[in-house]
Scaffold this motif. Sequence first.
Motif, PDB file in Angstrom:
ATOM      1  N   CYS A   1       0.837  -1.190   0.000  1.00 45.64           N
ATOM      2  CA  CYS A   1       0.000   0.000   0.000  1.00 45.64           C
ATOM      3  C   CYS A   1       0.879   1.250   0.000  1.00 45.64           C
ATOM      4  O   CYS A   1       1.769   1.376   0.832  1.00 45.64           O
ATOM      5  CB  CYS A   1      -0.907  -0.004   1.225  1.00 45.64           C
TER       6      CYS A   1
ATOM      7  N   CYS B   1      -0.065   3.306   3.586  1.00 53.09           N
ATOM      8  CA  CYS B   1       0.325   2.832   4.919  1.00 53.09           C
ATOM      9  C   CYS B   1       1.507   1.864   4.852  1.00 53.09           C
ATOM     10  O   CYS B   1       1.980   1.399   5.884  1.00 53.09           O
ATOM     11  CB  CYS B   1      -0.865   2.181   5.628  1.00 53.09           C
TER      12      CYS B   1
ATOM     13  N   CYS C   1      -7.166  -0.597   0.039  1.00 54.10           N
ATOM     14  CA  CYS C   1      -6.329  -1.204   1.067  1.00 54.10           C
ATOM     15  C   CYS C   1      -7.212  -1.647   2.225  1.00 54.10           C
ATOM     16  O   CYS C   1      -8.143  -0.939   2.617  1.00 54.10           O
ATOM     17  CB  CYS C   1      -5.290  -0.193   1.539  1.00 54.10           C
TER      18      CYS C   1
ATOM     19  N   ASN D   1      -6.123  -2.121   5.184  1.00 51.87           N
ATOM     20  CA  ASN D   1      -5.527  -1.655   6.436  1.00 51.87           C
ATOM     21  C   ASN D   1      -5.780  -0.169   6.689  1.00 51.87           C
ATOM     22  O   ASN D   1      -5.786   0.277   7.825  1.00 51.87           O
ATOM     23  CB  ASN D   1      -4.023  -1.945   6.399  1.00 51.87           C
ATOM     24  N   CYS D   2      -5.961   0.596   5.610  1.00 48.47           N
ATOM     25  CA  CYS D   2      -6.225   2.018   5.767  1.00 48.47           C
ATOM     26  C   CYS D   2      -7.318   2.424   4.773  1.00 48.47           C
ATOM     27  O   CYS D   2      -7.940   1.566   4.166  1.00 48.47           O
ATOM     28  CB  CYS D   2      -4.940   2.826   5.547  1.00 48.47           C
TER      29      CYS D   2
ATOM     30  N   TYR E   1      -6.995   3.862   1.903  1.00 45.74           N
ATOM     31  CA  TYR E   1      -6.465   4.079   0.558  1.00 45.74           C
ATOM     32  C   TYR E   1      -7.396   3.494  -0.495  1.00 45.74           C
ATOM     33  O   TYR E   1      -7.868   2.374  -0.371  1.00 45.74           O
ATOM     34  CB  TYR E   1      -5.076   3.448   0.436  1.00 45.74           C
TER      35      TYR E   1
HETATM   36 ZN   LIG Z   1      -3.044   1.034   3.323  1.00 42.50          ZN
END
Ligand SMILES: [Zn+2]
Length: 64
Positions: free
Chosen positions: A11, A14, A33, A35-36, A38
């Motif tokens: 990513c 992040c 993404c 995890n974030c 994005y």
């Molecule tokens: Zn991310």
Amino acid sequence: MKKRFIAGAVCPQCNSQDTIMVLIDGDNEKVACANCDYEQAKPEPETHSSRPEEEQVIGIFKPE
Ligand SMILES: [Zn+2]
């Protein structure tokens, strides 16, 4: 909507690895993404990735 994780993708926001997935909704594809927050509308398909070594091969000409 289909989800497909891109193995090895990092990513850009992040910097987490293997969190990037392609979301396929009909004709629309986007990268997101896990995890974030994005998101990118235009994904880079693995089959159409620009490989420097391939571009070098294409650039070879034999001048007469
Ligand atoms: Zn991310």
